[in-house]
Write a protein that holds these residues in place. Structure first.
Motif, PDB file in Angstrom:
ATOM      1  N   LYS A 263     -47.484   5.972  -8.073  1.00  0.00           N
ATOM      2  CA  LYS A 263     -48.403   6.546  -9.062  1.00  0.00           C
ATOM      3  C   LYS A 263     -47.644   7.409 -10.064  1.00  0.00           C
ATOM      4  N   GLN A 264     -46.692   8.188  -9.568  1.00  0.00           N
ATOM      5  CA  GLN A 264     -45.891   9.030 -10.459  1.00  0.00           C
ATOM      6  C   GLN A 264     -45.069   8.174 -11.412  1.00  0.00           C
ATOM      7  N   GLU A 265     -44.480   7.101 -10.895  1.00  0.00           N
ATOM      8  CA  GLU A 265     -43.706   6.199 -11.745  1.00  0.00           C
ATOM      9  C   GLU A 265     -44.607   5.543 -12.790  1.00  0.00           C
ATOM     10  N   HIS A 266     -45.785   5.159 -12.378  1.00  0.00           N
ATOM     11  CA  HIS A 266     -46.743   4.532 -13.300  1.00  0.00           C
ATOM     12  C   HIS A 266     -47.106   5.503 -14.423  1.00  0.00           C
ATOM     13  N   GLU A 267     -47.369   6.756 -14.078  1.00  0.00           N
ATOM     14  CA  GLU A 267     -47.697   7.764 -15.086  1.00  0.00           C
ATOM     15  C   GLU A 267     -46.534   7.969 -16.051  1.00  0.00           C
ATOM     16  N   GLU A 268     -45.323   7.971 -15.520  1.00  0.00           N
ATOM     17  CA  GLU A 268     -44.134   8.120 -16.377  1.00  0.00           C
ATOM     18  C   GLU A 268     -44.009   6.944 -17.344  1.00  0.00           C
ATOM     19  N   TRP A 269     -44.212   5.728 -16.843  1.00  0.00           N
ATOM     20  CA  TRP A 269     -44.146   4.542 -17.708  1.00  0.00           C
ATOM     21  C   TRP A 269     -45.224   4.604 -18.795  1.00  0.00           C
TER      22      TRP A 269
ATOM     23  N   ASN B  42     -47.007   8.091   1.071  1.00  0.00           N
ATOM     24  CA  ASN B  42     -45.882   8.627   0.301  1.00  0.00           C
ATOM     25  C   ASN B  42     -45.410   7.635  -0.751  1.00  0.00           C
TER      26      ASN B  42
ATOM     27  N   ARG C 195     -46.579   7.303 -20.050  1.00  0.00           N
ATOM     28  CA  ARG C 195     -46.190   8.346 -20.997  1.00  0.00           C
ATOM     29  C   ARG C 195     -45.127   7.833 -21.964  1.00  0.00           C
TER      30      ARG C 195
ATOM     31  N   ASN D 289     -47.187   5.281  -2.099  1.00  0.00           N
ATOM     32  CA  ASN D 289     -48.236   5.188  -3.109  1.00  0.00           C
ATOM     33  C   ASN D 289     -48.147   6.353  -4.098  1.00  0.00           C
ATOM     34  N   THR D 290     -47.904   7.546  -3.593  1.00  0.00           N
ATOM     35  CA  THR D 290     -47.763   8.715  -4.465  1.00  0.00           C
ATOM     36  C   THR D 290     -46.593   8.533  -5.420  1.00  0.00           C
ATOM     37  N   GLN D 291     -45.490   8.041  -4.895  1.00  0.00           N
ATOM     38  CA  GLN D 291     -44.314   7.818  -5.732  1.00  0.00           C
ATOM     39  C   GLN D 291     -44.600   6.764  -6.800  1.00  0.00           C
TER      40      GLN D 291
END
Length: 60
Positions: A38-44, A32, A46, A34-36
């Motif tokens: 990854k989402q934060e990394h994708e947002e950064w 969980n 973007r 790690n998923t969070q």
């Protein structure tokens, strides 16, 4: 097999099962997290891409 040896074996099996259950819980927590992350990394990524695009835009 003596009763004492059987009791020791039973306790080791019980301890092992409990340890495995704890590891499963920890694994789920880490998945969980790690998923969070990854989402934060994708947002950064973007947001950084959007900022870099602004620098590359022609001001005229």
């Amino acid at each position: 097999m003596s009763l004492e040896l059987f009791n020791q074996l039973e306790q080791r099996v019980t301890d092992t099962v409990e340890a495995l259950e704890m590891m499963k819980l920890e694994n789920e927590t880490l998945r969980n997290e790690n998923t969070q992350l990854k989402q934060e990394h994708e947002e950064w990524e973007r947001r950084l891409s959007a900022l870099l695009t602004k620098f590359d835009e022609d001001p005229s």
